[in-house]
Design an enzyme around this catalytic site. Structure first.
Site, PDB file in Angstrom:
ATOM      1  N   HIS A  48       0.851  -1.191   0.000  1.00 35.68           N
ATOM      2  CA  HIS A  48       0.000   0.000   0.000  1.00 35.68           C
ATOM      3  C   HIS A  48       0.882   1.234   0.000  1.00 35.68           C
ATOM      4  CE1 HIS A  48      -3.049   2.947   1.269  1.00 35.68           C
ATOM      5  NE2 HIS A  48      -3.943   2.072   0.865  1.00 35.68           N
TER       6      HIS A  48
ATOM      7  N   ASP B  62      -7.820  -4.282  -0.568  1.00 35.38           N
ATOM      8  CA  ASP B  62      -8.369  -4.505  -1.903  1.00 35.38           C
ATOM      9  C   ASP B  62      -8.297  -5.975  -2.309  1.00 35.38           C
ATOM     10  OD1 ASP B  62      -8.939  -1.736  -2.544  1.00 35.38           O
ATOM     11  OD2 ASP B  62      -6.780  -1.457  -2.626  1.00 35.38           O
TER      12      ASP B  62
END
Length: 430
Positions: free
Chosen positions: A307, A365
């Site tokens: 991330h 995600d």
């Protein structure tokens, strides 16, 4: 000692003292307002990665430690003990509601779930295979044409009504986008259902038969929506604030946020996870793709790992991982090759030193895409689901911005590197 930094221009000998602004958490910020005024300089910061564009009391992220706070509350506590509408109230109004306040807020949202019947004709203007996000941008942007009584941004009551309408109607608009894409009739919301249950009902029920909301599906959606509700000044939130800084109405601002979220580098990441899994195809191919991901000369990347903000574990991923496994176990999807592949890829990556050293762990995600797929939500609706959840954060950020006495219209500067002044030459002389 003054809490300032001094900037000296060696070329002119001039200097300026810039105040340091300190928040309750996070790094301090240098207020550069006087830099251009006193020395004639602007700052250069592509992507605004080192620029604080506002004061905000809504969300705090510590990427190094893997911390996410909503109004000071750890995301772990909210995910375990709260529900989406309670979190929505917290983000918008700053405090957790009492039982009476939550009941009133929930009832207000339920009363605003329907949209004007004339909006139905908008959907028929879109091609049958239009991407649902394209429909969302258009329909949400049109709401100001129907709800004139909540577009005075300087009226706190109007701001409240607009916030409630956006949160309440977003699932209805989203479900209608899905129904349009598959040629099924729109389903009206039902006020006896909870927020996420209502969304599932509007997406998957048909007039010809009864539909029962799966409690696990509802629980999973509620968790995902909590985790996606807000995330500091990301691209779409900054877009909402920038649009709002011009005094645009809230519906236009949220439509702009949806457009920004649509980008695959932002809200489309969980959709890309499914595309990646489809490309890998079989668990026997995982070693080959792991090797490709490690090869700096190969363009292949493992989507849903690592991330930009979190340099440690994404705290949301830890929470959603357990839900992902629960969904796959209880909904009988263990024998689906795609889900088996996803779990095997997760296992391999979590044990590989290359990914461990670089802290490239599965992020929110990765798991949300798998959950959506298990719930029967089509891939082109993944970003729409994200938009439903993030509407709460957008609304909270917009309301905070409008109420800020220091708010000014956004006007970034630039470093111009085009041609210097030159004179026009006639076409025959060029």
């Amino acid at each position: 000692m003054k809490d300032t930094v001094t900037i000296l221009d060696n070329a002119t000998g001039k200097s300026v003292e810039l105040p340091i602004r300190r928040g309750t958490l996070g790094p301090p910020a240098i207020d550069i307002g006087a830099l251009q005024r006193e020395l004639g300089y602007v700052t250069y910061d592509p992507g605004f990665l080192a620029t604080a564009s506002c004061h905000s009391a809504i969300t705090y992220i510590d990427g190094e430690q893997g911390v996410l706070l909503y109004r000071g509350y750890p995301i772990e506590q909210l995910a375990e003990k709260s529900n989406f509408l309670e979190v929505a109230h917290l983000l918008i109004y700053g405090e957790l509601p009492s039982q009476a306040q939550l009941g009133e807020f929930t009832n207000i949202i339920r009363r605003h779930t329907m949209f004007n019947e004339s909006l139905k004709s908008f959907y028929h203007g879109f091609h049958h295979d239009a991407h649902p996000m394209a429909i969302m941008v258009g329909v949400v942007g049109s709401l100001s044409a129907f709800y004139h009584d909540s577009t005075d941004i300087h009226n706190p009551h109007h701001r409240d009504i607009a916030a409630h309408r956006l949160i309440a109607k977003m699932p209805t608009i989203a479900a209608a986008s899905y129904k349009h894409s598959i040629g099924e009739p729109f389903m009206y919301p039902r006020n006896n259902l909870n927020y996420c249950g209502n969304l599932l009902h509007m997406m998957f029920s048909v007039p010809a038969e009864d539909y029962q909301v799966d409690p696990l599906a509802e629980k999973a959606l509620d968790l995902i929506f909590i985790l996606h509700a807000d995330h500091e000044q990301n691209a779409s939130t900054s877009t909402v604030r920038l649009a709002g800084s011009s005094s645009a109405d809230p519906f236009a601002c949220i439509s702009a946020g949806i457009a920004s979220l649509w980008g695959p580098a932002h809200g489309g990441a969980n959709e890309e996870v499914l595309h990646m899994l489809a490309e890998i195809g079989d668990s026997k191919n995982i070693p080959k793709y792991i090797a490709r991901a490690k090869d700096k000369n190969d363009s292949f990347r493992l989507m849903g790992f690592g991330h930009r903000v979190y340099k440690n574990h994404d705290p949301r991923a830890r929470l959603i991982r357990a839900m992902c496994h629960e969904v796959l176990n209880k909904l009988g999807n263990q024998n689906n090759p795609l889900f088996e592949l996803a779990l095997k890829l997760e296992e391999v990556a979590l044990q590989d030193e290359y990914f461990i050293e670089r802290k490239l762990y599965p992020n929110v995600d990765f798991y949300s895409g798998i959950i959506y797929k298990a719930l029967g939500i089509p891939t082109n609706m993944f970003t729409v689901m994200f938009a439903i959840a993030r509407t709460v954060g957008w609304v909270a950020q917009w309301m905070e911005m409008i109420a800020d006495p220091n708010q000014r219209i956004g006007r970034p500067r630039q470093v111009y590197d085009g041609a210097t002044r030159r004179d026009y030459a006639g076409i025959k002389d060029r």
